[in-house]
Structure formats: structure tokens, C-alpha cells
Design a protein around this motif. Sequence first.
Motif, PDB file in Angstrom:
ATOM      1  N   VAL A 150       0.837  -1.202   0.000  1.00 41.39           N
ATOM      2  CA  VAL A 150       0.000   0.000   0.000  1.00 41.39           C
ATOM      3  C   VAL A 150       0.869   1.248   0.000  1.00 41.39           C
ATOM      4  O   VAL A 150       0.588   2.221  -0.715  1.00 41.39           O
ATOM      5  CB  VAL A 150      -0.955  -0.014   1.222  1.00 41.39           C
ATOM      6  CG1 VAL A 150      -1.698   1.284   1.343  1.00 41.39           C
ATOM      7  CG2 VAL A 150      -1.907  -1.191   1.133  1.00 41.39           C
ATOM      8  N   GLU A 151       1.934   1.242   0.779  1.00 36.55           N
ATOM      9  CA  GLU A 151       2.834   2.394   0.801  1.00 36.55           C
ATOM     10  C   GLU A 151       3.500   2.605  -0.560  1.00 36.55           C
ATOM     11  O   GLU A 151       3.598   3.738  -1.055  1.00 36.55           O
ATOM     12  CB  GLU A 151       3.907   2.207   1.876  1.00 36.55           C
ATOM     13  CG  GLU A 151       3.371   2.288   3.291  1.00 36.55           C
ATOM     14  CD  GLU A 151       4.392   1.866   4.336  1.00 36.55           C
ATOM     15  OE1 GLU A 151       4.297   2.377   5.466  1.00 36.55           O
ATOM     16  OE2 GLU A 151       5.290   1.058   4.027  1.00 36.55           O
ATOM     17  N   LEU A 152       3.936   1.533  -1.172  1.00 34.63           N
ATOM     18  CA  LEU A 152       4.556   1.650  -2.493  1.00 34.63           C
ATOM     19  C   LEU A 152       3.555   2.147  -3.537  1.00 34.63           C
ATOM     20  O   LEU A 152       3.882   2.985  -4.375  1.00 34.63           O
ATOM     21  CB  LEU A 152       5.142   0.304  -2.924  1.00 34.63           C
ATOM     22  CG  LEU A 152       6.358  -0.168  -2.125  1.00 34.63           C
ATOM     23  CD1 LEU A 152       6.753  -1.571  -2.554  1.00 34.63           C
ATOM     24  CD2 LEU A 152       7.512   0.790  -2.298  1.00 34.63           C
ATOM     25  N   LEU A 153       2.341   1.654  -3.494  1.00 32.14           N
ATOM     26  CA  LEU A 153       1.313   2.111  -4.437  1.00 32.14           C
ATOM     27  C   LEU A 153       0.977   3.589  -4.217  1.00 32.14           C
ATOM     28  O   LEU A 153       0.729   4.317  -5.178  1.00 32.14           O
ATOM     29  CB  LEU A 153       0.058   1.251  -4.310  1.00 32.14           C
ATOM     30  CG  LEU A 153       0.177  -0.169  -4.868  1.00 32.14           C
ATOM     31  CD1 LEU A 153      -1.091  -0.964  -4.550  1.00 32.14           C
ATOM     32  CD2 LEU A 153       0.442  -0.146  -6.354  1.00 32.14           C
ATOM     33  N   ALA A 154       0.985   4.020  -2.979  1.00 33.37           N
ATOM     34  CA  ALA A 154       0.710   5.430  -2.691  1.00 33.37           C
ATOM     35  C   ALA A 154       1.811   6.321  -3.278  1.00 33.37           C
ATOM     36  O   ALA A 154       1.530   7.364  -3.883  1.00 33.37           O
ATOM     37  CB  ALA A 154       0.600   5.652  -1.191  1.00 33.37           C
ATOM     38  N   VAL A 155       3.059   5.917  -3.146  1.00 32.73           N
ATOM     39  CA  VAL A 155       4.174   6.687  -3.701  1.00 32.73           C
ATOM     40  C   VAL A 155       4.082   6.740  -5.224  1.00 32.73           C
ATOM     41  O   VAL A 155       4.266   7.792  -5.838  1.00 32.73           O
ATOM     42  CB  VAL A 155       5.529   6.101  -3.243  1.00 32.73           C
ATOM     43  CG1 VAL A 155       6.689   6.715  -4.010  1.00 32.73           C
ATOM     44  CG2 VAL A 155       5.710   6.301  -1.751  1.00 32.73           C
ATOM     45  N   ILE A 156       3.762   5.618  -5.849  1.00 30.40           N
ATOM     46  CA  ILE A 156       3.628   5.567  -7.308  1.00 30.40           C
ATOM     47  C   ILE A 156       2.478   6.462  -7.767  1.00 30.40           C
ATOM     48  O   ILE A 156       2.588   7.178  -8.762  1.00 30.40           O
ATOM     49  CB  ILE A 156       3.445   4.116  -7.782  1.00 30.40           C
ATOM     50  CG1 ILE A 156       4.752   3.342  -7.559  1.00 30.40           C
ATOM     51  CG2 ILE A 156       3.032   4.063  -9.244  1.00 30.40           C
ATOM     52  CD1 ILE A 156       4.647   1.854  -7.782  1.00 30.40           C
ATOM     53  N   ALA A 157       1.385   6.456  -7.047  1.00 30.97           N
ATOM     54  CA  ALA A 157       0.247   7.309  -7.407  1.00 30.97           C
ATOM     55  C   ALA A 157       0.610   8.786  -7.287  1.00 30.97           C
ATOM     56  O   ALA A 157       0.266   9.598  -8.162  1.00 30.97           O
ATOM     57  CB  ALA A 157      -0.951   6.980  -6.516  1.00 30.97           C
ATOM     58  N   ILE A 158       1.323   9.151  -6.242  1.00 34.01           N
ATOM     59  CA  ILE A 158       1.742  10.545  -6.061  1.00 34.01           C
ATOM     60  C   ILE A 158       2.682  10.970  -7.188  1.00 34.01           C
ATOM     61  O   ILE A 158       2.550  12.060  -7.749  1.00 34.01           O
ATOM     62  CB  ILE A 158       2.388  10.745  -4.677  1.00 34.01           C
ATOM     63  CG1 ILE A 158       1.325  10.603  -3.578  1.00 34.01           C
ATOM     64  CG2 ILE A 158       3.097  12.085  -4.585  1.00 34.01           C
ATOM     65  CD1 ILE A 158       1.892  10.523  -2.180  1.00 34.01           C
ATOM     66  N   LEU A 159       3.630  10.115  -7.543  1.00 34.31           N
ATOM     67  CA  LEU A 159       4.540  10.428  -8.644  1.00 34.31           C
ATOM     68  C   LEU A 159       3.781  10.573  -9.968  1.00 34.31           C
ATOM     69  O   LEU A 159       4.094  11.437 -10.789  1.00 34.31           O
ATOM     70  CB  LEU A 159       5.619   9.352  -8.768  1.00 34.31           C
ATOM     71  CG  LEU A 159       6.665   9.331  -7.658  1.00 34.31           C
ATOM     72  CD1 LEU A 159       7.602   8.143  -7.832  1.00 34.31           C
ATOM     73  CD2 LEU A 159       7.447  10.622  -7.638  1.00 34.31           C
ATOM     74  N   ILE A 207       0.686  11.612 -10.330  1.00 33.65           N
ATOM     75  CA  ILE A 207      -0.018  12.897 -10.285  1.00 33.65           C
ATOM     76  C   ILE A 207       0.954  14.047 -10.590  1.00 33.65           C
ATOM     77  O   ILE A 207       0.640  14.963 -11.359  1.00 33.65           O
ATOM     78  CB  ILE A 207      -0.706  13.098  -8.916  1.00 33.65           C
ATOM     79  CG1 ILE A 207      -1.861  12.111  -8.770  1.00 33.65           C
ATOM     80  CG2 ILE A 207      -1.188  14.530  -8.750  1.00 33.65           C
ATOM     81  CD1 ILE A 207      -2.435  12.030  -7.372  1.00 33.65           C
ATOM     82  N   ILE A 208       2.138  13.989 -10.017  1.00 30.83           N
ATOM     83  CA  ILE A 208       3.144  15.033 -10.271  1.00 30.83           C
ATOM     84  C   ILE A 208       3.514  15.065 -11.749  1.00 30.83           C
ATOM     85  O   ILE A 208       3.599  16.136 -12.362  1.00 30.83           O
ATOM     86  CB  ILE A 208       4.383  14.816  -9.379  1.00 30.83           C
ATOM     87  CG1 ILE A 208       4.024  15.080  -7.916  1.00 30.83           C
ATOM     88  CG2 ILE A 208       5.545  15.699  -9.826  1.00 30.83           C
ATOM     89  CD1 ILE A 208       5.094  14.685  -6.928  1.00 30.83           C
ATOM     90  N   LEU A 209       3.714  13.903 -12.357  1.00 36.40           N
ATOM     91  CA  LEU A 209       4.050  13.846 -13.782  1.00 36.40           C
ATOM     92  C   LEU A 209       2.900  14.354 -14.646  1.00 36.40           C
ATOM     93  O   LEU A 209       3.132  15.037 -15.650  1.00 36.40           O
ATOM     94  CB  LEU A 209       4.424  12.425 -14.188  1.00 36.40           C
ATOM     95  CG  LEU A 209       5.802  11.947 -13.735  1.00 36.40           C
ATOM     96  CD1 LEU A 209       6.008  10.487 -14.091  1.00 36.40           C
ATOM     97  CD2 LEU A 209       6.881  12.801 -14.365  1.00 36.40           C
ATOM     98  N   ALA A 210       1.678  14.039 -14.267  1.00 36.58           N
ATOM     99  CA  ALA A 210       0.521  14.493 -15.042  1.00 36.58           C
ATOM    100  C   ALA A 210       0.411  16.016 -15.036  1.00 36.58           C
ATOM    101  O   ALA A 210      -0.079  16.620 -15.981  1.00 36.58           O
ATOM    102  CB  ALA A 210      -0.750  13.860 -14.502  1.00 36.58           C
ATOM    103  N   ILE A 211       0.870  16.626 -13.978  1.00 36.07           N
ATOM    104  CA  ILE A 211       0.854  18.094 -13.893  1.00 36.07           C
ATOM    105  C   ILE A 211       2.063  18.689 -14.617  1.00 36.07           C
ATOM    106  O   ILE A 211       1.950  19.694 -15.307  1.00 36.07           O
ATOM    107  CB  ILE A 211       0.836  18.543 -12.414  1.00 36.07           C
ATOM    108  CG1 ILE A 211      -0.498  18.133 -11.767  1.00 36.07           C
ATOM    109  CG2 ILE A 211       1.071  20.035 -12.284  1.00 36.07           C
ATOM    110  CD1 ILE A 211      -0.520  18.297 -10.264  1.00 36.07           C
ATOM    111  N   ALA A 212       3.228  18.060 -14.497  1.00 39.60           N
ATOM    112  CA  ALA A 212       4.473  18.636 -15.018  1.00 39.60           C
ATOM    113  C   ALA A 212       4.606  18.527 -16.531  1.00 39.60           C
ATOM    114  O   ALA A 212       5.094  19.463 -17.171  1.00 39.60           O
ATOM    115  CB  ALA A 212       5.669  17.965 -14.350  1.00 39.60           C
ATOM    116  N   ILE A 213       4.186  17.436 -17.131  1.00 37.30           N
ATOM    117  CA  ILE A 213       4.414  17.226 -18.562  1.00 37.30           C
ATOM    118  C   ILE A 213       3.734  18.294 -19.418  1.00 37.30           C
ATOM    119  O   ILE A 213       4.373  18.853 -20.323  1.00 37.30           O
ATOM    120  CB  ILE A 213       4.025  15.792 -18.973  1.00 37.30           C
ATOM    121  CG1 ILE A 213       5.053  14.822 -18.391  1.00 37.30           C
ATOM    122  CG2 ILE A 213       3.945  15.649 -20.487  1.00 37.30           C
ATOM    123  CD1 ILE A 213       4.744  13.375 -18.605  1.00 37.30           C
TER     124      ILE A 213
END
Length: 117
Positions: free
Chosen positions: A18-27, A29-35
Motif C-alpha cells: 500500500v505504501e509503495l502504491l501510494a508513492v507511485i500514485a503521487i509520482l 499525479i506530479i508527472l501528469a501536472i508537469a508534462i
Amino acid sequence: MLKRMKMILKKEKGFTLVELLAVIAILGIILAIAIPSIGKVISNSEGKAHEANMDLFENAARLAYVSGNQEDTYTLNELEEKGFLDSIPDGFAGTEIVYVENNGGSFVYEDRRTPGN
């Protein structure tokens, strides 16, 4: 007490799924905003580079005009050959179909290149 310590140590050995999936989801979201933001920066810089090239052509044509080469139409190759441009910027090199026209001292640009060139 020793058993309790062993259980505590076993639980603290790594990350949960769950912790790993949360980190991947946050990353994600950041990429979806940055690209898209990066794409806009690149697009804006290309537009500004084109405007800077147009200003360069205008200044070279004005210099040619006031230097006694008072023609109605200049090509970039002519401006370079006569020494009014140091070099033709990338994207315009090797073409003679970009014209700078003089309308009573006011220079107008017409890009007569065919699309894709």
C-alpha cells in the motif's frame, strides 16, 4: 518480552504494498501536472525564437537598405552574401524563398517556404 521484540523487528523490515502504491500514485499525479507545463515552455520558447529571428531579418534588411542597397525585396541568402547577416539561423538555411519587402521604409515579411520545409 523477547518474543514481542522479535515481532516488532520483523514488522519494520520494509515497505508495504500500500505504501509503495501510494508513492507511485503521487509520482503519477506530479508527472501528469508537469508534462503539459514543460510542453508549454517548449512551445513558448520556439515562438520567441521565431520572433527573434524575424527581428534579426528586419534589422539586416534595414541595414542593407540604409547602406545603399535600396531594393524592394531581399532574400536571406542575399543578406548573408552581402555581409548583413553573419549566418542564416537553423530552419531557414539553404532557402531563398523567405523575402523581406520594403514598403516605404517599413519592412514586411512574407515566408514563402512550402509547408514542411
